[in-house]
Design an enzyme around this catalytic site. Sequence first.
Site, PDB file in Angstrom:
ATOM      1  N   GLY A   1       0.908  -1.546  -0.086  1.00  0.00           N
ATOM      2  CA  GLY A   1       0.063  -0.317   0.319  1.00  0.00           C
ATOM      3  C   GLY A   1       0.529   1.072  -0.560  1.00  0.00           C
TER       4      GLY A   1
ATOM      5  N   THR B   1       4.513   0.790   7.111  1.00  0.00           N
ATOM      6  CA  THR B   1       2.942   0.205   6.608  1.00  0.00           C
ATOM      7  C   THR B   1       2.792   1.836   7.557  1.00  0.00           C
ATOM      8  OG1 THR B   1       1.914  -1.176   7.750  1.00  0.00           O
ATOM      9  CG2 THR B   1       4.425  -1.064   8.890  1.00  0.00           C
ATOM     10  N   ILE B   2       1.924   2.435   7.830  1.00  0.00           N
ATOM     11  CA  ILE B   2       0.844   2.452   8.558  1.00  0.00           C
ATOM     12  C   ILE B   2       0.267   2.107   9.781  1.00  0.00           C
ATOM     13  CG2 ILE B   2      -0.160   4.410   6.433  1.00  0.00           C
ATOM     14  CD1 ILE B   2      -2.328   3.384   7.096  1.00  0.00           C
ATOM     15  N   ASP B   3       0.759   0.450  10.006  1.00  0.00           N
ATOM     16  CA  ASP B   3       0.173   0.136  11.183  1.00  0.00           C
ATOM     17  C   ASP B   3       0.951   0.123  12.017  1.00  0.00           C
ATOM     18  OD1 ASP B   3      -2.419  -0.623  10.016  1.00  0.00           O
ATOM     19  OD2 ASP B   3      -1.987  -2.530   8.940  1.00  0.00           O
TER      20      ASP B   3
ATOM     21  N   GLY C   1      -6.376  -0.782  10.867  1.00  0.00           N
ATOM     22  CA  GLY C   1      -5.311  -1.319  11.291  1.00  0.00           C
ATOM     23  C   GLY C   1      -6.431  -3.097  11.212  1.00  0.00           C
TER      24      GLY C   1
ATOM     25  N   VAL D   1      -7.749   7.570   3.308  1.00  0.00           N
ATOM     26  CA  VAL D   1      -7.586   9.216   4.013  1.00  0.00           C
ATOM     27  C   VAL D   1      -6.119   8.877   4.647  1.00  0.00           C
ATOM     28  CG1 VAL D   1      -9.269   9.691   5.554  1.00  0.00           C
ATOM     29  CG2 VAL D   1      -8.373  11.024   4.654  1.00  0.00           C
TER      30      VAL D   1
END
Length: 330
Positions: free
Chosen positions: A10, A126-128, A171, A261
Amino acid sequence: MRVGVLTGGGDCPGLNAVIRGIVRKGVQEYGYEFTGFRDGWRGPLDGDTVRLDIPAVRGILPRGGTILGSSRTDPLTVESGIRRIKENLAKSEIDALIAIGGAGTLRVAARLVDEYGVPCVGVPKTIDNDLSATDYTFGFDTAVGIATEAIDRLHTTAESHKRVLVVEVMGRHAGWIALHSGLAGGANVILIPEQRFDLDQVCAWVTSRFKATYAPIVVVAEGARPRDGEPARPSGVGEWLAEEIERRTGNEARTTVLGHVQRGGTPSAFDRWLATRFGLHAIDAVRDGDFGSMVALRGTDIVRVPLSEATARLKTVEPALYEEVGVFFG
């Protein structure tokens, strides 16, 4: 030396900062040349390349997304995938490859090094924030900031209309975004994948909040699930939760799904700083021939860890950390 660079999985704020750091230091200090591969592992599979030099990375530091494009292509599942990668790396005269991505992208890089001898260095993305070998991944701070701002804004709407607002954040397997943004935004309930929730308890917290004349905000990670015996949709847990709260408590409830977003737009200052440092240290690892390694943040230091260690398990929220925020529920 010619170094290949790809971004997989992503998109994520800070990817361009990594690319910029790699190229700037690699060209200026080591005299390396760079080739970008488009759309993750599809690039080396198909030989789809783009020239990377200092003019190509000028001005990209604050840009979200990735100038190289991305995909979730897994060459290990493609017929003759490894052979095609090796052939295309040889055609492009690539001596080393830097793979920037999350668990999926880095697992491929680890196998390419260990089983097929492809010289790779990894950069965690990773944003997670769920990669266990690094304290933080870039993109996470930006996602938390976006979610927190949304929660701040939703408080006034919830209070004006005296309704429950359920905020669904990303998440799937780890609740770091929900935990950080929920606490920072003053949420009254935070639900994460690591802890199955009791729907009756959630409704009790909601009712308690209304008795205190406040309209509650419920933050739920997309992977959160109720306890056994209480059905939930395989996706859209926020909408399901709002419907159940309204049905059980009689209080009007609405859902806001932040979705993509959270990982779009310009990266935060912290993510620019971290991503740039990752890029600088990744090219150092290439120079040292430290293939099979990934750069990671430990405290304030950037260190190298084996790719196999970095992808061995997900980093999830510990029960004790989740319990700390429980005092604010209800």
